[in-house]
Design a protein around this motif. Structure first.
Motif, short mmCIF file in Angstrom:
data_model
loop_
_atom_site.label_atom_id
_atom_site.label_comp_id
_atom_site.label_asym_id
_atom_site.label_seq_id
_atom_site.Cartn_x
_atom_site.Cartn_y
_atom_site.Cartn_z
N LEU B 109 0.86 -1.24 0.11
CA LEU B 109 -0.03 0.06 0.08
C LEU B 109 1.02 1.31 -0.16
N THR B 110 1.97 1.16 0.51
CA THR B 110 2.81 2.35 0.77
C THR B 110 3.22 3.19 -0.35
N PRO B 111 3.52 2.71 -1.62
CA PRO B 111 3.67 3.17 -2.95
C PRO B 111 2.57 4.07 -3.38
N ALA B 112 1.36 3.57 -3.13
CA ALA B 112 0.11 4.45 -3.50
C ALA B 112 -0.35 5.57 -2.66
N VAL B 113 -0.13 5.48 -1.24
CA VAL B 113 -0.41 6.27 -0.14
C VAL B 113 0.49 7.64 0.00
N ILE B 114 0.04 8.89 -0.30
CA ILE B 114 0.89 9.88 -0.20
C ILE B 114 1.00 10.39 1.21
N LEU B 115 1.91 9.77 2.18
CA LEU B 115 2.22 9.85 3.63
C LEU B 115 2.58 11.22 3.85
N GLU B 116 3.45 11.78 2.95
CA GLU B 116 4.27 12.85 3.20
C GLU B 116 3.43 13.95 3.66
N LYS B 117 1.99 14.16 3.52
CA LYS B 117 1.26 15.15 3.92
C LYS B 117 0.85 15.07 5.19
N PHE B 118 1.30 14.24 5.92
CA PHE B 118 0.45 13.89 7.46
C PHE B 118 1.88 13.59 8.07
N PRO B 119 2.60 14.45 8.27
CA PRO B 119 3.99 14.43 9.22
C PRO B 119 3.86 13.90 10.54
N ARG B 120 4.36 13.19 11.26
CA ARG B 120 4.24 13.04 12.84
C ARG B 120 2.83 12.22 13.02
N THR B 121 2.20 11.56 12.04
CA THR B 121 0.97 10.88 12.35
C THR B 121 0.83 9.44 11.77
N ALA B 122 -0.08 8.66 12.10
CA ALA B 122 0.18 7.42 11.65
C ALA B 122 -1.28 7.05 11.27
N ILE B 123 -1.44 6.50 10.02
CA ILE B 123 -2.71 5.85 9.54
C ILE B 123 -2.75 4.23 9.79
N ASP B 124 -3.90 3.91 10.43
CA ASP B 124 -3.74 2.52 10.73
C ASP B 124 -4.99 1.91 10.09
N VAL B 125 -4.87 0.72 9.55
CA VAL B 125 -5.44 -0.07 8.67
C VAL B 125 -5.75 -1.47 9.46
N TYR B 126 -6.95 -1.69 9.86
CA TYR B 126 -7.27 -2.85 10.34
C TYR B 126 -7.87 -3.82 9.42
N LEU B 127 -7.47 -5.30 9.40
CA LEU B 127 -8.18 -6.26 8.40
C LEU B 127 -8.61 -7.33 9.29
N GLU B 128 -9.96 -7.48 9.07
CA GLU B 128 -10.26 -8.88 10.02
C GLU B 128 -10.80 -9.66 9.04
N VAL B 129 -10.28 -11.02 8.95
CA VAL B 129 -10.65 -12.09 7.97
C VAL B 129 -11.79 -12.76 8.90
N LEU B 130 -12.99 -12.42 8.29
CA LEU B 130 -14.15 -13.37 8.98
C LEU B 130 -14.23 -14.79 8.44
N GLN B 131 -13.96 -14.95 7.23
CA GLN B 131 -13.99 -16.23 6.58
C GLN B 131 -12.94 -16.42 5.48
N ALA B 132 -12.04 -17.53 5.67
CA ALA B 132 -10.82 -17.73 4.79
C ALA B 132 -11.23 -18.93 3.77
N ASP B 133 -10.84 -18.31 2.57
CA ASP B 133 -10.86 -19.52 1.25
C ASP B 133 -9.89 -19.45 0.53
N GLY B 134 -8.53 -19.31 0.76
CA GLY B 134 -7.41 -19.07 -0.08
C GLY B 134 -7.43 -17.71 -0.85
N GLY B 135 -6.34 -17.05 -0.62
CA GLY B 135 -6.01 -16.02 -1.35
C GLY B 135 -6.65 -14.59 -0.69
N THR B 136 -6.24 -14.83 0.74
CA THR B 136 -6.97 -13.80 1.55
C THR B 136 -6.22 -12.52 1.42
N ARG B 137 -4.92 -12.63 1.21
CA ARG B 137 -4.12 -11.50 1.32
C ARG B 137 -4.35 -10.78 0.07
N CYS B 138 -4.75 -11.09 -0.99
CA CYS B 138 -5.14 -10.29 -2.03
C CYS B 138 -6.33 -9.67 -1.61
#
Lengths: 228, 245
Positions: B109-138
């Motif tokens: 994700l990092t190459p897509a997100v323009i993080l330089e606009k928000f110095p000294r901050t964090a953007i948190d992404v939470y990913l919860e897999v409720l049901q898995a059936d192969g290919g969850t990372r994609c």
């Protein structure tokens, strides 16, 4: 092609807007020779510049922006206010008590306590420090009464409208006084409950339907239909 | 790849896979943007049997403070599988695999997100897999990118993702759980279609150079299909009742 570009279009991150050598304004980046959008919004290509009016996002402080903040705590000689951003607004004690003064904490608490709402201006904002806010102006300062509403900061320009048309429409037909902070916080005060409720409903409507055209007319119709 | 199961027919004589798909067909993908009220941005994806929820918080203060960067914001991703997401209960503590996937999704994700606009901050992404059936990372990567766009985080492009692989000696698109377990190779790809840049490329298994090229070509086709679904999810949330365009 020219007409197609000059019309406002719905864009998403990564969408190509134009290739012309134009001045880049908000929410656009140059990738090679292509100007692309970085956010969800409406693209606006004028004769010399290009921008995207964002429909979502957080508030980033800009110098001279008027904001509404809530005092969080006092540290040292400063108040720190929540200005609905990822940064806290810092209000210096000397801004309130005058240059060269060293107020005690109790004196500061007496003037502005925790939870007080202020209408302030962004005096300085850089990448290194917390944005500096100021209430040293006649129209600025503590807000004593009114209803605090929060909408998406991206929709504030829509709430104000072209030359203030939208806000004037709402104020005119409800007799409410609306103080708009560019950070998405709004204080509405009105003597009549009915007017207050209508003004709040109109603000909510703008927040929900900001992407529609002719919104001012729709809001006007809504306000009239309730028989003001 | 994992233990081969001799009784599974991964590809029949008509070129139809175990779940009825053709070799160049993805599973059914549906995405909905803005499903969580308390998150800055969110998305829910169903990628075949995968069900994943993504929530974005921030930009906000960084805790612990020493992680903050005065020049730019930081992106933190937590990929987590629910204990009930798989057949046998999964311990809820982060496993090696989850830590790895969190890391690769952050880097995708990092190459897509323009993080330089928000110095000294964090953007948190939470990913919860409720049901898995192969290919969850994609699927998780695709959902994360929609959630980031929904949160209004400036991005150069949406990151779409789809896996390609090899099973029963054929190059296949969008590897499912069975094909992952009994197949010969699995290659998840993250891709920014408008910019034409690959941000995630992993390969588990063995491929010849030709197969590798075919796999990438097929994977990118899959990514482009997912990209259209991502865009329509965002359009539906923001422009569905719009009367211009």
């Amino acid at each position: 092609m020219k007409r197609f570009e000059s019309k406002k279009r719905h864009v998403l991150p990564g969408d190509f807007i134009t290739t012309a050598p134009l001045r880049l304004q908000n929410n656009v980046v140059l990738e090679g020779k292509r100007i692309i959008s970085t956010t969800i919004g409406l693209s606006d290509v004028s004769d010399d510049s290009v921008r995207v009016i964002s429909l979502t996002g957080v508030y980033l402080p800009k110098i001279d922006d008027l904001v509404i903040g809530t005092i969080q705590y006092i540290q040292g000689n400063s108040w720190f206010a929540d200005i609905n951003s990822c940064y806290q607004g810092m209000l210096l004690g000397q801004d309130v008590f005058g240059r060269g003064s060293y107020p005690t904490k109790s004196e500061m608490e007496e003037r502005l306590g925790k939870g007080d709402i202020i209408f302030a201006k962004i005096a300085n904002s850089d990448r290194q420090r917390e944005p500096l806010i100021s209430i040293a102006d006649q129209s600025l300062g503590k807000i004593d009464s009114g209803e605090l509403v929060k909408i998406s900061p991206a929709k504030i320009p829509r709430l104000i409208g072209k030359h203030g048309s939208m806000i004037q429409t709402i104020e005119g037909s409800t007799n409410a006084t609306i103080t708009v902070g560019q950070n998405g916080l709004i204080v509405v005060s009105c003597d009549e409950t009915n007017g207050l409720l209508k003004a709040l409903a109109a603000i909510r409507m703008v927040d929900e339907q900001a992407h529609l055209v002719n919104l001012t007319d729709k809001v006007k119709k809504m306000l009239e239909s309730n028989g003001v | 790849m994992g233990g081969r199961e001799a009784n599974v027919v991964l590809l029949d004589e008509n070129g139809i896979r175990s779940d009825g798909r053709k070799v160049n067909e993805t599973r059914k993908v549906t995405i909905k943007a803005g499903v969580l009220k308390n998150a800055g941005g969110s998305a829910y994806i169903e990628f075949g049997g995968n069900k994943i929820l993504a929530g974005v918080f921030g930009p906000r203060d960084v805790h612990p403070k020493h992680m903050s960067n005065p020049d730019t914001g930081i992106l933190r991703v937590r990929y987590h599988m629910e204990p009930f997401s798989v057949d046998e209960r999964k311990k809820p503590a982060p496993s090696r695999r989850e830590i790895e996937i969190s890391k690769v999704i952050t880097e995708a994700l990092t190459p897509a997100v323009i993080l330089e606009k928000f110095p000294r901050t964090a953007i948190d992404v939470y990913l919860e897999v409720l049901q898995a059936d192969g290919g969850t990372r994609c699927a998780a990567l695709a959902a994360a990118s929609v959630a980031l766009a929904d949160a209004g985080i400036p991005m150069r492009d949406l990151v779409s993702a789809c896996a390609a692989g090899k099973a029963a000696d054929a190059i296949i698109l969008d590897v499912n759980n069975e094909e992952d377990q009994a197949g010969q190779a699995d290659m998840p790809i993250g891709y920014m279609p408008n910019l034409g840049k690959i941000t995630l490329l992993q390969l588990d298994g063995v491929l010849t150079t030709d197969e590798f090229k075919k796999c990438i070509e097929l994977g990118l086709e899959g990514c482009k299909q997912v990209y259209e679904i991502q865009k329509s999810a965002l359009r539906e949330k923001y422009f569905s009742s719009g009367d211009n365009n």
